[in-house]
Design a protein around this motif. Sequence first.
Motif, short mmCIF file in Angstrom:
data_model
loop_
_atom_site.label_atom_id
_atom_site.label_comp_id
_atom_site.label_asym_id
_atom_site.label_seq_id
_atom_site.Cartn_x
_atom_site.Cartn_y
_atom_site.Cartn_z
N ASP A 126 0.83 -1.20 0.00
CA ASP A 126 0.00 0.00 0.00
C ASP A 126 0.87 1.26 0.00
N LEU A 127 1.94 1.23 0.77
CA LEU A 127 2.83 2.38 0.82
C LEU A 127 3.47 2.62 -0.55
N ALA A 128 3.88 1.54 -1.21
CA ALA A 128 4.48 1.67 -2.54
C ALA A 128 3.47 2.22 -3.55
N ILE A 129 2.22 1.80 -3.45
CA ILE A 129 1.18 2.30 -4.36
C ILE A 129 0.96 3.79 -4.15
N LEU A 130 0.86 4.19 -2.89
CA LEU A 130 0.67 5.60 -2.56
C LEU A 130 1.83 6.44 -3.08
N ARG A 131 3.02 5.92 -2.89
CA ARG A 131 4.21 6.64 -3.35
C ARG A 131 4.27 6.70 -4.87
N ARG A 132 3.88 5.62 -5.54
CA ARG A 132 3.94 5.59 -6.99
C ARG A 132 3.00 6.61 -7.62
N VAL A 133 1.79 6.71 -7.06
CA VAL A 133 0.83 7.68 -7.58
C VAL A 133 1.39 9.10 -7.45
N GLY A 134 2.05 9.37 -6.33
CA GLY A 134 2.63 10.69 -6.14
C GLY A 134 3.77 10.98 -7.08
N VAL A 135 4.63 9.98 -7.30
CA VAL A 135 5.78 10.17 -8.19
C VAL A 135 5.33 10.29 -9.64
N ALA A 136 4.38 9.47 -10.05
CA ALA A 136 3.91 9.50 -11.44
C ALA A 136 3.18 10.80 -11.76
N GLY A 137 2.37 11.28 -10.83
CA GLY A 137 1.67 12.54 -11.02
C GLY A 137 0.77 12.54 -12.25
N ALA A 138 0.74 13.66 -12.91
CA ALA A 138 -0.16 13.83 -14.05
C ALA A 138 0.21 12.95 -15.24
N ASP A 139 1.42 12.39 -15.25
CA ASP A 139 1.80 11.50 -16.35
C ASP A 139 1.03 10.18 -16.29
N MET A 140 0.44 9.89 -15.14
CA MET A 140 -0.38 8.70 -14.98
C MET A 140 -1.83 9.12 -15.15
N PRO A 141 -2.57 8.50 -16.05
CA PRO A 141 -3.96 8.90 -16.28
C PRO A 141 -4.74 9.00 -14.98
N LEU A 142 -5.61 9.97 -14.89
CA LEU A 142 -6.35 10.21 -13.66
C LEU A 142 -7.16 8.99 -13.24
N ALA A 143 -7.76 8.32 -14.21
CA ALA A 143 -8.56 7.14 -13.90
C ALA A 143 -7.70 6.04 -13.26
N GLU A 144 -6.46 5.89 -13.73
CA GLU A 144 -5.57 4.88 -13.15
C GLU A 144 -5.14 5.28 -11.74
N ARG A 145 -4.89 6.57 -11.55
CA ARG A 145 -4.53 7.03 -10.21
C ARG A 145 -5.68 6.78 -9.24
N ARG A 146 -6.90 7.09 -9.69
CA ARG A 146 -8.06 6.88 -8.82
C ARG A 146 -8.23 5.39 -8.49
N GLY A 151 -8.07 1.39 -4.22
CA GLY A 151 -7.72 0.05 -3.76
C GLY A 151 -7.09 0.03 -2.38
N ILE A 152 -6.54 1.17 -1.94
CA ILE A 152 -5.89 1.21 -0.62
C ILE A 152 -6.62 2.17 0.33
N PRO A 158 -3.92 0.54 6.16
CA PRO A 158 -3.00 1.36 6.96
C PRO A 158 -2.85 2.80 6.50
N TYR A 159 -3.04 3.07 5.21
CA TYR A 159 -2.87 4.43 4.70
C TYR A 159 -4.18 4.97 4.13
N ARG A 160 -5.29 4.54 4.71
CA ARG A 160 -6.61 4.92 4.20
C ARG A 160 -6.78 6.43 4.14
N THR A 189 -12.31 15.26 10.60
CA THR A 189 -12.79 14.63 11.83
C THR A 189 -12.53 13.13 11.86
N ALA A 190 -11.80 12.62 10.86
CA ALA A 190 -11.53 11.18 10.79
C ALA A 190 -10.57 10.76 11.90
N GLU A 191 -10.90 9.68 12.60
CA GLU A 191 -10.08 9.22 13.72
C GLU A 191 -8.72 8.70 13.26
#
Length: 232
Positions: A126-146, A151-152, A158-160, A189-191
């Motif tokens: 999950d951490l790697a997925i979160l990091r990958r979306v951030g690194v790829a940025g706009a070069d990764m299609p928005l639908a794929e990022r979503r 998924g996580i 853990p990183y909800r 307000t999320a715990e």
Amino acid sequence: MSNPDSFIDEVSEELRRDRLYGLFRRYGWIGGVVILVIVGGTAFTQWSKAREAARAEGFGDALIDALDTGSPEARREALAAVPATGTQVVIRDLIAASDPGEDREATLAALDAVIADTTLAPAWRDLAILRRVGVAGADMPLAERRASLEGIAGAGRPYRALAAEQLAYLLIEEGDSAGAIQALVALTTAEDAGASLRARAGQVVTALGGAPAVPASAGAEAAAPAAEEQED
């Protein structure tokens, strides 16, 4: 009568003593084995702890030496050459993915390797997925990022909260300010959201023209003085 009774008691005591010595000679070795097992187990535990500590120290020193290497290419080669097993492999790969400014493609490749390893605990992937979306940025299609973030972002992941924050930013990118405000207000307000994340979400809500949610405790505190004034 006392002498015969005393003699019988002495004989009985002697018989019990002889029986006890006999039992000890026959089974006393069991106690020795138990003691040896306890001492041996303690020694093995201490040796194992010392070995793991030395292994972790050696791994950390090797990572530091690799990161001290000159060029980005040399650093990556040095990191790849560091011996690692188990969780150490994940740590090494995530460190290799921490320098996207120098080599973005290599960073993404390192993250993909972690994501593809189904033997790892979900937290690492999950951490790697979160990091990958951030690194790829706009070069990764928005639908794929979503899709990756959704998924996580499920309950209990853990990183909800961090994933939910990034999903809200995707709504802003799409022009859906109202949806983004709603999602970010929920995060304030999320715990499972940290204090910095809640503060950041509140600032973005304000910047978008929305009103951050008021915590229940704060609302109660504000209501108390008002009630007192009415009574007066």
